[in-house]
Structure formats: structure tokens, C-alpha cells
Design an enzyme around this catalytic site. Structure first.
Site, PDB file in Angstrom:
ATOM      1  N   LYS A 158       0.875  -1.172   0.000  1.00 51.95           N
ATOM      2  CA  LYS A 158       0.000   0.000   0.000  1.00 51.95           C
ATOM      3  C   LYS A 158       0.909   1.219   0.000  1.00 51.95           C
ATOM      4  CE  LYS A 158      -4.515   0.905   0.589  1.00 51.95           C
ATOM      5  NZ  LYS A 158      -5.689   0.253   0.073  1.00 51.95           N
ATOM      6  N   GLY A 205     -25.063   2.808   4.196  1.00 53.24           N
ATOM      7  CA  GLY A 205     -24.144   3.419   3.232  1.00 53.24           C
ATOM      8  C   GLY A 205     -24.610   3.191   1.809  1.00 53.24           C
ATOM      9  N   GLY A 222     -23.560   4.488  -0.993  1.00 52.67           N
ATOM     10  CA  GLY A 222     -22.569   5.034  -1.930  1.00 52.67           C
ATOM     11  C   GLY A 222     -22.394   4.121  -3.130  1.00 52.67           C
ATOM     12  N   VAL A 243     -20.658   1.280  -3.707  1.00 47.68           N
ATOM     13  CA  VAL A 243     -20.849  -0.154  -3.497  1.00 47.68           C
ATOM     14  C   VAL A 243     -22.269  -0.419  -2.997  1.00 47.68           C
ATOM     15  CG1 VAL A 243     -20.063  -2.200  -2.259  1.00 47.68           C
ATOM     16  CG2 VAL A 243     -18.401  -0.486  -2.961  1.00 47.68           C
TER      17      VAL A 243
HETATM   18  P1  NAD Z   1     -18.629   5.757  -0.992  1.00 47.63           P
HETATM   19  O1  NAD Z   1     -17.887   6.898  -0.435  1.00 47.63           O
HETATM   20  O2  NAD Z   1     -19.081   5.796  -2.417  1.00 47.63           O
HETATM   21  O3  NAD Z   1     -19.936   5.471  -0.103  1.00 47.63           O
HETATM   22  C1  NAD Z   1     -19.954   5.526   1.279  1.00 47.63           C
HETATM   23  C2  NAD Z   1     -21.336   6.003   1.694  1.00 47.63           C
HETATM   24  O4  NAD Z   1     -21.436   5.934   3.110  1.00 47.63           O
HETATM   25  C3  NAD Z   1     -21.610   7.461   1.301  1.00 47.63           C
HETATM   26  O5  NAD Z   1     -22.848   7.543   0.618  1.00 47.63           O
HETATM   27  C4  NAD Z   1     -21.659   8.182   2.641  1.00 47.63           C
HETATM   28  O6  NAD Z   1     -22.532   9.283   2.659  1.00 47.63           O
HETATM   29  C5  NAD Z   1     -22.151   7.062   3.555  1.00 47.63           C
HETATM   30  N1  NAD Z   1     -21.903   7.306   4.971  1.00 47.63           N
HETATM   31  C6  NAD Z   1     -20.819   7.869   5.552  1.00 47.63           C
HETATM   32  N2  NAD Z   1     -20.988   7.936   6.886  1.00 47.63           N
HETATM   33  C7  NAD Z   1     -22.196   7.379   7.147  1.00 47.63           C
HETATM   34  C8  NAD Z   1     -22.951   7.139   8.335  1.00 47.63           C
HETATM   35  N3  NAD Z   1     -22.492   7.495   9.538  1.00 47.63           N
HETATM   36  N4  NAD Z   1     -24.156   6.535   8.235  1.00 47.63           N
HETATM   37  C9  NAD Z   1     -24.645   6.190   7.026  1.00 47.63           C
HETATM   38  N5  NAD Z   1     -23.993   6.393   5.873  1.00 47.63           N
HETATM   39  C10 NAD Z   1     -22.788   6.979   5.932  1.00 47.63           C
HETATM   40  O7  NAD Z   1     -17.723   4.485  -0.719  1.00 47.63           O
HETATM   41  P2  NAD Z   1     -17.791   3.062  -1.441  1.00 47.63           P
HETATM   42  O8  NAD Z   1     -16.789   3.036  -2.529  1.00 47.63           O
HETATM   43  O9  NAD Z   1     -19.214   2.705  -1.713  1.00 47.63           O
HETATM   44  O10 NAD Z   1     -17.237   2.112  -0.286  1.00 47.63           O
HETATM   45  C11 NAD Z   1     -18.057   1.732   0.808  1.00 47.63           C
HETATM   46  C12 NAD Z   1     -17.215   0.964   1.832  1.00 47.63           C
HETATM   47  O11 NAD Z   1     -16.701  -0.214   1.232  1.00 47.63           O
HETATM   48  C13 NAD Z   1     -16.010   1.743   2.350  1.00 47.63           C
HETATM   49  O12 NAD Z   1     -15.807   1.385   3.696  1.00 47.63           O
HETATM   50  C14 NAD Z   1     -14.865   1.214   1.511  1.00 47.63           C
HETATM   51  O13 NAD Z   1     -13.626   1.302   2.183  1.00 47.63           O
HETATM   52  C15 NAD Z   1     -15.272  -0.234   1.331  1.00 47.63           C
HETATM   53  N6  NAD Z   1     -14.733  -0.840   0.118  1.00 47.63           N
HETATM   54  C16 NAD Z   1     -15.010  -0.295  -1.107  1.00 47.63           C
HETATM   55  C17 NAD Z   1     -14.512  -0.893  -2.259  1.00 47.63           C
HETATM   56  C18 NAD Z   1     -14.822  -0.337  -3.625  1.00 47.63           C
HETATM   57  O14 NAD Z   1     -14.639  -1.039  -4.626  1.00 47.63           O
HETATM   58  N7  NAD Z   1     -15.339   0.874  -3.734  1.00 47.63           N
HETATM   59  C19 NAD Z   1     -13.711  -2.055  -2.160  1.00 47.63           C
HETATM   60  C20 NAD Z   1     -13.456  -2.592  -0.900  1.00 47.63           C
HETATM   61  C21 NAD Z   1     -13.968  -1.979   0.231  1.00 47.63           C
END
Ligand code: NAD
Length: 368
Positions: free
Chosen positions: A80, A179, A181, A183
Site C-alpha cells: 500500500k 451506506g 454510496g 458499493v
Molecule cells: P462511498 O464513499 O461511495 O460510499 C460511502 C457512503 O457511506 C456514502 O454515501 C456516505 O454518505 C455514507 N456514509 C458515511 N458515513 C455514514 C454514516 N455514519 N451513516 C450512514 N452512511 C454513511 O464508498 P464506497 O466506494 O461505496 O465504499 C463503501 C465501503 O466499502 C467503504 O468502507 C470502503 O472502504 C469499502 N470498500 C469499497 C470498495 C470499492 O470497490 N469501492 C472495495 C473494498 C472496500
């Protein structure tokens, strides 16, 4: 402070600092383990308060990648990188300088997107080195990993349902998704299309609206209420550490399975979930779909290859549940055991046949 004792204790192989005052580059690459292959892991750009905070983060994250790649069956090691910078001060020069430095690592570390690094930044790195993935599809890359991460989480949920109910189908099951977002929304769509009932929460109005459009039957609950709802599956897809002393007694689910990294605040919370009869799907395995997707960029990415690989998460998750039962250990421990056993077994075979080849055949290169 960084000490060799600390590196020995966590098995880190290499930590490299890159600096270029002309563009303000302050980067640290940590290569934790390359037994299985070149170390792959994203670069995180963050406003760290000091260098020690950045070192702690990069060491922790790089070790996590070793376990994630190993348990996912990938021929990759763990690494990383972090860049200490203000996200508002990103520039082409910064990423091209960083790319030139990465090239000097000769492929031992391959980078990709992470927090505050988007595909446009990756493109600048790609101008200088091939040792990068998550490149735009127009340049032969794999594009946005989120749909593949969501698919993997969906397979992890199905494996968990198989274990708890004897049937993998999500039809009529209630999933509380935290969440909405990238994913979360993709996962919500898969759940909806396969007949699940979705309760969801978020704190971002734009994402809430987009989720409602993508998942028409979804019901919104407040961000605090999500821990109290009656459901089959609680799917954390926002933050880490949401299984903690404050939430664990409130959960009314049978399964915890989501995308967020490090869902257990402390490892003892994995033991408590087990005592409460809640099945925990290993977070770093079921969210590995995005990593699997980028990992095939070097051999030529295709959707069918990525999907086939991501779907293996179903069987691997079941295997981990089996180890957990047989060895009488919590799931997070069983996941670590499977990852460590794989690394150890490959360490052994490499020792048996590759040892002196570079000396005997000086013109030939090892595969990595
Ligand atoms: P993202 O930033 O697109 O979505 C995260 C969402 O969580 C946002 O909509 C945000 O408003 C919401 N959020 C933040 N705090 C919150 C709370 N207290 N209560 C409710 N909602 C809240 O991120 P993502 O890419 O969708 O990733 C989501 C999670 O999965 C993260 O923890 C990330 O590390 C993990 N992850 C993502 C990937 C990937 O491919 N994107 C891969 C492995 C792990």
C-alpha cells in the site's frame, strides 16, 4: 517511530520514502509481503498530521492487503502507499513524479485508486509507469471496481444465508444496508433484483435519492435506527468499526455481511457476535471483488473473467465457515488462518525449486 523491530514483528519487507520538493511529493510505499506475487494495493492521499501517522497507516493497510490477496486466491502480495498532501493540491506533476519513482521499484509494488485518488490521477501515474492498475477502460483498464465489489458482497451474503438457513436465495430476506454510496447502491440493486427487501440509511441526500431510484422498494431509516431494525442481514457499506460496544447489543440480525473494511472495532467483537449466534462474513474476503477485478488488468481485462473470479467468493466464504466450525474459532480468525496457510504453503514450494535459478541462469528473470 519506524523501527526495524516493528517491521520484523509485522513481517514487512520494504518501506520506501519518495520526495520531490518541486511538486511537493511526500510518498511512502510499504511492501508487506511478496511471497505470492508482486504487492498490489492502492495509494491513499490524505492530510496526515505528521509522518508517524502516515507510517502507521501505510504499514497497517499494506499488511491488510497481504491477507486479502492471499485469502482471495490471488497471485499477489500485499502493499500500500500513502501520499501526504492536501486533496485540493493534487497536480499532474505530483502524480507523474510519483509514477517515475514507482517505476524504480521494478514491479515489486503495483498501485491503484484509494481514498482521494481517482482514475484521472491514475492516468497521470500510468503516463510514467506500467505498474499501476485501475486505469480507465478507454486505455485498456478495468474501470470502476464498485460493481464487482458489490457482486462479491452479494455472493458473501448468499454464502451466509446458505449457512444459516440452508438456502442461498435472498428472496424475501430483509437486508439493512448502511451506506448508499458506490458499493451500497450496486449491492442494493442486486438485492432488489433478486427479491430481497432492503432497509437503508445514509447521511448524504444526493446518494439517498440515487439509491431510491435504483432500488424502488427500499425503505429509508435514520442512520442511528439502522442498528435496531429487525432484519436477516446487516450490511455495513459505509464506515469501519460499526460493530462495537455501543452497537453490538442492539443488532437484531442473523448475519453481518457488508463491504466496509475492518467492521469489527476490536477482534473481541468477532467472538461476541459468535456468542450471540450472529454469523459474521469475513469482511476482507467478501469485499475483495474490486481487487480481483483490477488484478486481471495485466492479462487483459474482461467482464466475464472478472465475474467468474468474483463468484468464487461464495465457495471461499463457505470454506471459512467450515474452518471456523471445525477449529472452533471465530470467523475472522478462521479467515486469517486460511490466508496464512496459503502464504506458508507457497513459501515452502518456492524454496524447493526456485532458490538458485537467478544465479545459475543470469540472463533469466523470475516471474516477479
Ligand atoms: P462511498 O464513499 O461511495 O460510499 C460511502 C457512503 O457511506 C456514502 O454515501 C456516505 O454518505 C455514507 N456514509 C458515511 N458515513 C455514514 C454514516 N455514519 N451513516 C450512514 N452512511 C454513511 O464508498 P464506497 O466506494 O461505496 O465504499 C463503501 C465501503 O466499502 C467503504 O468502507 C470502503 O472502504 C469499502 N470498500 C469499497 C470498495 C470499492 O470497490 N469501492 C472495495 C473494498 C472496500
Amino acid at each position: 517511530m519506524l523501527t526495524f523491530e516493528k517491521l520484523y514483528a509485522e513481517g514487512h519487507e520494504e518501506v520506501v520514502f519518495f520526495s520531490d520538493a518541486s511538486c511537493g511529493l511526500k510518498a511512502i510505499v510499504a511492501i508487506n509481503n511478496t511471497i505470492l506475487g508482486p504487492a498490489l494495493g492502492g495509494t491513499r492521499l490524505w492530510r496526515y498530521s505528521d509522518i508517524n501517522e502516515a507510517i502507521t497507516d501505510v504499514l497497517r493497510l499494506s499488511k491488510g492487503m497481504t491477507y486479502k490477496a492471499a485469502v482471495s486466491g490471488l497471485n499477489l502480495g500485499g502493499g500500500k502507499a500513502v501520499i501526504i498532501a492536501d486533496p485540493n493540491e493534487k497536480s499532474e506533476a505530483l502524480f507523474r513524479s510519483y509514477g517515475r519513482f514507482l517505476e524504480s521499484l521494478n514491479g515489486r509494488y503495483i498501485t491503484a485508486e484509494d481514498v482521494n485518488i481517482g482514475v484521472e490521477d491514475i492516468e497521470h501515474i500510468f503516463t510514467e509507469t506500467n505498474n499501476v492498475c485501475g486505469v480507465a477502460k478507454t486505455h485498456g483498464g478495468s474501470g470502476n471496481p464498485s460493481p464487482y465489489t458489490a457482486r462479491g458482497v452479494f455472493r458473501g451474503i448468499e454464502a451466509s444465508l446458505t449457512k444459516v438457513y440452508g438456502d442461498r436465495s435472498v428472496k424475501n430476506k430483509v437486508v439493512a444496508l448502511q451506506g448508499a454510496g458506490s458499493v451500497g447502491r450496486n449491492l442494493g440493486e442486486l438485492l432488489y433484483k433478486n427479491g430481497a427487501k432492503v432497509l437503508f440509511t445514509d447521511i448524504n441526500e444526493k446518494n439517498i435519492q440515487a439509491f431510491k431510484e435504483a432500488v424502488p422498494n427500499a425503505e429509508f431509516v435514520s442512520s442511528d435506527e439502522i442498528y435496531d431494525v429487525n432484519c436477516d442481514v446487516y450490511a455495513p457499506c459505509a464506515l469501519g468499526a460499526t460493530i462495537n460496544d455501543k452497537t453490538i447489543d442492539r443488532l437484531k440480525c442473523k448475519i453481518v455481511a457488508g463491504a466496509a473494511n475492518n467492521q469489527l472495532d476490536e477482534t473481541r467483537h468477532g467472538e461476541i457476535l459468535r456468542q450471540k449466534g450472529i454469523l459474521y462474513a469475513p469482511d476482507y474476503l467478501i469485499n475483495a471483488g474490486g481487487l480481483m477485478n483490477v488484478s486481471i488488468e495485466f492479462e487483459g481485462w474482461s467482464d466475464s473473467k472478472a465475474t467468474r473470479m468474483v463468484d468464487t467468493i461464495y465457495d471461499t466464504t463457505l470454506k471459512i465457515f467450515q474452518i471456523s466450525d471445525e477449529q472452533d474459532v471465530p470467523v475472522h480468525k478462521a479467515t486469517d488462518m486460511l490466508a496464512e496457510a496459503r502464504i506458508e504453503s507457497i513459501r515452502q514450494i518456492k524454496g524447493s525449486y526456485l532458490g538458485n535459478i537467478p544465479h545459475r541462469f543470469p540472463g533469466r528473470k523470475k516471474r516477479h
